[in-house]
Scaffold this motif. Structure first.
Motif, PDB file in Angstrom:
ATOM      1  N   SER A  45       0.833  -1.207   0.000  1.00  0.00           N
ATOM      2  CA  SER A  45       0.000   0.000   0.000  1.00  0.00           C
ATOM      3  C   SER A  45       0.864   1.251   0.000  1.00  0.00           C
ATOM      4  CB  SER A  45      -0.915   0.006   1.226  1.00  0.00           C
ATOM      5  OG  SER A  45      -1.815  -1.076   1.162  1.00  0.00           O
ATOM      6  N   THR A  46       1.937   1.193   0.779  1.00  0.00           N
ATOM      7  CA  THR A  46       2.851   2.332   0.830  1.00  0.00           C
ATOM      8  C   THR A  46       3.357   2.671  -0.568  1.00  0.00           C
ATOM      9  OG1 THR A  46       3.521   1.587   3.023  1.00  0.00           O
ATOM     10  CG2 THR A  46       4.947   3.196   1.928  1.00  0.00           C
ATOM     11  N   LEU A  47       3.756   1.623  -1.293  1.00  0.00           N
ATOM     12  CA  LEU A  47       4.264   1.830  -2.654  1.00  0.00           C
ATOM     13  C   LEU A  47       3.180   2.414  -3.562  1.00  0.00           C
ATOM     14  CD1 LEU A  47       6.413   1.495  -4.822  1.00  0.00           C
ATOM     15  CD2 LEU A  47       5.703  -0.889  -5.102  1.00  0.00           C
ATOM     16  N   LEU A  48       1.982   1.860  -3.467  1.00  0.00           N
ATOM     17  CA  LEU A  48       0.905   2.321  -4.336  1.00  0.00           C
ATOM     18  C   LEU A  48       0.538   3.782  -4.041  1.00  0.00           C
ATOM     19  CD1 LEU A  48      -0.658   0.780  -6.550  1.00  0.00           C
ATOM     20  CD2 LEU A  48      -2.620   0.804  -5.012  1.00  0.00           C
ATOM     21  N   ASN A  49       0.569   4.141  -2.750  1.00  0.00           N
ATOM     22  CA  ASN A  49       0.269   5.527  -2.382  1.00  0.00           C
ATOM     23  C   ASN A  49       1.292   6.485  -2.962  1.00  0.00           C
ATOM     24  OD1 ASN A  49      -1.914   4.610  -1.005  1.00  0.00           O
ATOM     25  ND2 ASN A  49      -0.966   4.744   1.030  1.00  0.00           N
ATOM     26  N   ILE A  50       2.543   6.042  -2.995  1.00  0.00           N
ATOM     27  CA  ILE A  50       3.581   6.890  -3.591  1.00  0.00           C
ATOM     28  C   ILE A  50       3.338   7.020  -5.093  1.00  0.00           C
ATOM     29  CG2 ILE A  50       6.041   7.001  -4.141  1.00  0.00           C
ATOM     30  CD1 ILE A  50       6.526   5.791  -1.313  1.00  0.00           C
ATOM     31  N   LEU A  54      -0.317  10.145  -3.455  1.00  0.00           N
ATOM     32  CA  LEU A  54      -1.080  10.400  -2.238  1.00  0.00           C
ATOM     33  C   LEU A  54      -0.119  10.622  -1.081  1.00  0.00           C
ATOM     34  CD1 LEU A  54      -3.912   7.709  -2.450  1.00  0.00           C
ATOM     35  CD2 LEU A  54      -3.891  10.033  -3.324  1.00  0.00           C
ATOM     36  N   ASP A  55       1.097  10.098  -1.234  1.00  0.00           N
ATOM     37  CA  ASP A  55       2.079  10.179  -0.155  1.00  0.00           C
ATOM     38  C   ASP A  55       3.423  10.506  -0.802  1.00  0.00           C
ATOM     39  OD1 ASP A  55       2.988  10.152   2.385  1.00  0.00           O
ATOM     40  OD2 ASP A  55       2.476   8.046   2.804  1.00  0.00           O
ATOM     41  N   ASN A  56       4.347  11.034  -0.028  1.00  0.00           N
ATOM     42  CA  ASN A  56       5.670  11.309  -0.591  1.00  0.00           C
ATOM     43  C   ASN A  56       6.696  10.288  -0.089  1.00  0.00           C
ATOM     44  OD1 ASN A  56       5.614  12.278   1.983  1.00  0.00           O
ATOM     45  ND2 ASN A  56       5.579  14.416   1.340  1.00  0.00           N
ATOM     46  N   LYS A  75      -0.836  22.022  -5.008  1.00  0.00           N
ATOM     47  CA  LYS A  75      -1.675  22.303  -6.162  1.00  0.00           C
ATOM     48  C   LYS A  75      -1.296  21.416  -7.352  1.00  0.00           C
ATOM     49  CE  LYS A  75      -3.424  26.175  -8.731  1.00  0.00           C
ATOM     50  NZ  LYS A  75      -3.258  27.555  -9.145  1.00  0.00           N
ATOM     51  N   GLU A  76       0.026  21.314  -7.595  1.00  0.00           N
ATOM     52  CA  GLU A  76       0.499  20.468  -8.685  1.00  0.00           C
ATOM     53  C   GLU A  76       0.109  19.017  -8.448  1.00  0.00           C
ATOM     54  OE1 GLU A  76       4.609  21.636 -10.736  1.00  0.00           O
ATOM     55  OE2 GLU A  76       4.635  21.835  -8.552  1.00  0.00           O
ATOM     56  N   ALA A  77       0.353  18.562  -7.196  1.00  0.00           N
ATOM     57  CA  ALA A  77       0.036  17.173  -6.862  1.00  0.00           C
ATOM     58  C   ALA A  77      -1.442  16.894  -7.104  1.00  0.00           C
ATOM     59  CB  ALA A  77       0.405  16.891  -5.401  1.00  0.00           C
ATOM     60  N   ALA A  78      -2.283  17.840  -6.641  1.00  0.00           N
ATOM     61  CA  ALA A  78      -3.723  17.671  -6.830  1.00  0.00           C
ATOM     62  C   ALA A  78      -4.055  17.600  -8.323  1.00  0.00           C
ATOM     63  CB  ALA A  78      -4.479  18.822  -6.171  1.00  0.00           C
TER      64      ALA A  78
ATOM     65  N   PRO B 408      -4.070  13.322   1.511  1.00  0.00           N
ATOM     66  CA  PRO B 408      -4.832  12.335   0.744  1.00  0.00           C
ATOM     67  C   PRO B 408      -4.724  10.932   1.330  1.00  0.00           C
ATOM     68  CG  PRO B 408      -3.518  13.687  -0.709  1.00  0.00           C
ATOM     69  CD  PRO B 408      -3.139  14.073   0.667  1.00  0.00           C
ATOM     70  N   VAL B 409      -3.548  10.579   1.905  1.00  0.00           N
ATOM     71  CA  VAL B 409      -3.427   9.232   2.485  1.00  0.00           C
ATOM     72  C   VAL B 409      -4.404   9.012   3.613  1.00  0.00           C
ATOM     73  CG1 VAL B 409      -1.166   8.260   2.008  1.00  0.00           C
ATOM     74  CG2 VAL B 409      -1.372  10.168   3.599  1.00  0.00           C
ATOM     75  N   ASP B 410      -4.879  10.119   4.232  1.00  0.00           N
ATOM     76  CA  ASP B 410      -5.814   9.960   5.336  1.00  0.00           C
ATOM     77  C   ASP B 410      -7.116   9.323   4.870  1.00  0.00           C
ATOM     78  OD1 ASP B 410      -4.100  11.017   7.226  1.00  0.00           O
ATOM     79  OD2 ASP B 410      -4.642  13.065   6.684  1.00  0.00           O
ATOM     80  N   ALA B 411      -7.361   9.357   3.545  1.00  0.00           N
ATOM     81  CA  ALA B 411      -8.546   8.695   3.015  1.00  0.00           C
ATOM     82  C   ALA B 411      -8.467   7.193   3.263  1.00  0.00           C
ATOM     83  CB  ALA B 411      -8.677   8.964   1.521  1.00  0.00           C
ATOM     84  N   MET B 412      -7.242   6.705   3.396  1.00  0.00           N
ATOM     85  CA  MET B 412      -7.037   5.269   3.559  1.00  0.00           C
ATOM     86  C   MET B 412      -7.256   4.812   4.995  1.00  0.00           C
ATOM     87  SD  MET B 412      -6.123   5.017   0.524  1.00  0.00           S
ATOM     88  CE  MET B 412      -4.795   6.188   0.396  1.00  0.00           C
ATOM     89  N   ARG B 413      -7.364   5.779   5.879  1.00  0.00           N
ATOM     90  CA  ARG B 413      -7.550   5.395   7.275  1.00  0.00           C
ATOM     91  C   ARG B 413      -8.855   4.635   7.425  1.00  0.00           C
ATOM     92  NH1 ARG B 413      -5.353  10.112  10.584  1.00  0.00           N
ATOM     93  NH2 ARG B 413      -7.492  10.455  11.225  1.00  0.00           N
ATOM     94  N   ASP B 414      -8.847   3.715   8.395  1.00  0.00           N
ATOM     95  CA  ASP B 414     -10.048   2.907   8.571  1.00  0.00           C
ATOM     96  C   ASP B 414     -11.235   3.758   8.991  1.00  0.00           C
ATOM     97  OD1 ASP B 414      -9.664   0.000   8.120  1.00  0.00           O
ATOM     98  OD2 ASP B 414      -7.893   0.415   9.340  1.00  0.00           O
ATOM     99  N   GLU B 415     -12.361   3.497   8.375  1.00  0.00           N
ATOM    100  CA  GLU B 415     -13.560   4.262   8.710  1.00  0.00           C
ATOM    101  C   GLU B 415     -14.183   3.717   9.975  1.00  0.00           C
ATOM    102  OE1 GLU B 415     -15.896   5.407   4.836  1.00  0.00           O
ATOM    103  OE2 GLU B 415     -14.321   3.982   4.446  1.00  0.00           O
TER     104      GLU B 415
END
Ligand SMILES: Nc1ncnc2c1ncn2[C@@H]1O[C@H](COP(=O)(O)OP(=O)(O)OP(=O)(O)O)[C@@H](O)[C@H]1O
Ligand SMILES: [Mg+2]
Lengths: 240, 415
Positions: A45-50, A54-56, A75-78, B408-415
């Motif tokens: 998941s960590t890899l996919l978020n990067i 979604l994550d840095n 803004k760019e990331a969004a 955005p990663v906070d979206a992944m937190r468990d609901e």
């Protein structure tokens, strides 16, 4: 190369530092259909978020379509998330006070489309996924499979180059899982969308063309799977 | 194609109203804090105003630069007279004051008589009477519901006419008819009613004007057989004259004439309206200050409460905001969403607070009868709303900042 990772490192630091990704090197071409497998906690998941911005990450380089994704402004990331990438989550992550069609059109709202245009496009996607009659239902009135299809419709509505899915079948039964995977396969074949699926189900991985194993924070073996023979249970079944 | 911050169009409007309307519980919770703060502030201000106007009714019609002088037993021996001597004010004192204290515009006598009863047919009511001259109107402005006040001719010709107070009119003429021309009996004498005075003043010594029968002083004088004595002398200063400065001079004039020790303050009773008005003014200033303190306190507490609720709401919405971020919302989009939601809530809840307090104050005004003003004015309401908006903006800072910091990663937190 659409996606290129060089020596990506990621450490979580909640009191005690946890080195999760320890030098990931990975390349994915436009139009590939790839799965990432690995034990729980291995950093999928960590890899996919990067990959989804979604994550840095702490170290290394991530090139997306020839652009270095590092120290982007919010803004760019969004903008990249909105234009390039669609995201599908295990727990669907629909907004529960919005109807199915409102959830699907939300990415277009942030692109500044008018309500009518958004609604039209969202309805077309829902129809395509056989959800037209559920359009005005709220997420808690939908089944797991329906929710995930709504989520996929939402991910696709901006016409992204890449679809990232984190355990998209994790909360579904085997029959619905097959349906969702067929849907993704179809997308990859006809729309040429690059799809990366994180899973720990070999049946799901077997639907993809390439299986990347991640172990202890680095890429292990990569299995080519054009024949879809990776699963001992045969093709087009997913054992739960 | 990117939307600008705080761009407001039908889409943004729908996005915001949807978020508010479809999450009724938390909208109500937040809105109630705003509603209550504004309601309390305005209600307190209106209430204070009402109490002030209620008390002010006691002073109604009274010239603020007037004094009333009455005689009392002496408390000091002077020029061979013992202490404890009774004395009376006299008509000559009026002329003397006029000449020796030219700053006085009006000096007029009053002859009071208490413990009387007024009768008409089978109706009967206790009352008190006062004999006055026509120029008494300058001391206490009557507000005539029917007829007229006494005039010079009434006084000169000793006409047996009277002006009656509101309560006497209500008691003797229960049908609410115009009583002018009718006769009532006060004591053993019949008087023709020529007017009804409905002023609510409670100032005049011995009781409210609602219960008084006003007669020509000449009639009263014969009735009481009071000779040269008068009960009280009322005086009004000329424009711009400070009555407190004149009090000493007036005392001096009277004391010399009646052989009273100039230092005998108690022998000459002087009721200085100016001082009374000043005391009331100070009192109300204090009350007003208190009301604003309490009101602003309530509003502040409301704002802090709202801020807290909003913090909880933002935490509750972490996943939602994370999802929005993951599908392309910038922190600015999130900020404008939160701020506009707050503004919309404030407008709706704030105006209901205003409307509710205005309605309640109107009700009080109806209950408290005529001439009592509880209602706040438009400016006060707008000022309160502005204050609320400012507080709301301050209250929104912390929650908005937290919302903007959601990743955005906070979206992944468990609901
Ligand atoms: N935000 C975070 N803060 C601290 N540690 C984290 C955070 N997110 C993940 N981790 C830790 O990092 C490690 C890798 O997490 P990750 O979610 O990437 O694993 P995964 O391969 O997706 O596992 P699973 O198959 O269970 O989903 C885990 O040990 C997890 O506890
Ligand atoms: Mg995971």
């Amino acid at each position: 190369m659409l996606i290129e990772l060089h020596n990506i490192h990621k450490t979580y630091d909640n009191g005690q530092p946890l080195h999760v990704l320890k030098g990931i090197d990975l390349g994915i071409e436009q139009g590939e259909f790839v799965s990432i497998m690995g034990a729980s906690g291995s950093g999928k998941s960590t890899l996919l978020n990067i990959l989804g911005i979604l994550d840095n990450y702490d170290e290394g380089e991530y090139w997306l379509d020839g652009k270095l994704i590092k120290n982007l402004s919010e803004k760019e990331a969004a903008h990249y998330r909105n234009q390039m990438i669609g995201f599908v989550f295990q727990s669907f992550n629909l907004i529960n006070f919005k109807t199915a069609v409102e959830n699907v059109e939300l990415p277009l709202y942030y692109q500044g489309f008018g309500r009518k245009k958004r609604n039209e496009l969202a309805m077309r996607y829902l129809e395509h996924f056989g959800l037209a009659e559920w359009a005005t239902h709220y997420p808690n009135e939908l089944s797991g499979g329906q929710k995930q299809r709504v989520a996929i419709a939402r991910a696709l509505i901006t016409n992204p180059r890449i679809l990232l899915a984190d355990e998209p079948t994790g909360a579904l039964d085997s029959k619905t899982s097959v349906e969702v995977m067929n849907l993704l396969t179809d997308l990859n074949r006809t729309e040429k969308v690059t799809i990366i699926v994180v899973t720990h189900e070999s049946g799901v991985a077997n639907c993809t063309d390439k299986i990347i194993h991640i172990k202890d924070g680095i890429i292990g073996e990569t299995t080519m799977n054009e024949q879809h023979k990776a699963s001992v249970f045969g093709t087009s079944t997913i054992m739960k | 194609m990117r939307r600008k911050i705080l761009r407001f169009d039908i889409d943004t409007y729908r996005e915001i109203t949807d978020a508010l309307v479809r999450n009724k519980r938390r909208s109500l919770l937040t809105g109630f804090g705003i509603f209550w703060g504004l309601f309390m502030l305005l209600f307190l201000i209106g209430g204070g105003k009402g109490v002030k106007s209620l008390l002010m009714r006691n002073f109604e019609g009274f010239a603020s630069n007037s004094i009333v002088i009455a005689a009392n037993e002496t408390t000091k021996p002077y020029k061979g007279f013992k202490e404890g001597r009774s004395w009376n004010l006299q008509y000559t004192d009026i002329e003397r004051l006029k000449v020796l204290v030219p700053e006085l515009e009006v000096v007029t006598p009053e002859l009071p008589e208490w413990g009387l009863s007024a009768t008409r047919d089978e109706y009967n009511v206790s009352c008190h009477a006062k004999g006055v001259r026509a120029d008494y109107v300058k001391v206490e402005t009557p507000s005539m519901k029917f007829g007229r006040f006494l005039n010079e001719v009434d006084v000169q010709q000793k006409r047996k006419v009277c002006v009656i107070g509101e309560r006497i009119w209500q008691s003797l003429f229960p049908d609410g008819d115009d009583p002018c021309g009718q006769f009532i009996r006060v004591g053993s004498v019949y008087y023709q009613v020529i007017g009804v005075d409905v002023s609510t003043s409670n100032i005049n010594i011995g009781g409210s004007s609602a219960e008084s029968v006003t007669l020509p002083i000449t009639v009263m004088r014969d009735l009481l057989n009071s000779g040269e004595s008068v009960g009280m002398i009322c005086a009004i200063g000329r424009e711009g004259v400070n009555m407190s400065d004149l009090e000493g001079k007036i005392r001096q004039v009277i004391a010399r004439q009646h052989y009273i020790d100039p230092k005998d303050e108690e022998a000459i009773m002087v009721l200085n309206m100016e001082v009374m008005f000043r005391i009331m003014d100070n009192l109300f200033r204090g009350v007003n200050f208190l009301i604003w303190m309490v009101g602003i306190g309530t509003l502040l507490a409301g704002a802090i409460g709202v801020s807290n609720i909003m913090l909880v709401v933002v935490r509750e919405r972490t996943v939602e905001i994370g999802i929005r971020r993951a599908i392309g919302a910038t922190p600015r989009d999130i900020l404008s969403q939160i701020v506009l939601e707050g503004v919309a809530l404030t407008i709706v809840a704030g105006s209901s607070g205003i409307v509710f307090s205005v309605l309640l104050l109107q009700l009080l005004e109806v209950i408290a009868q005529h001439k009592t003003i509880f209602q706040i004015d438009f400016g006060t309401a707008m000022a309160a709303l502005l204050l609320l908006g400012l507080l709301g903006l301050l209250a929104g800072i912390a929650p908005a900042r937290r919302a903007m910091n959601i990743k955005p990663v906070d979206a992944m937190r468990d609901e």
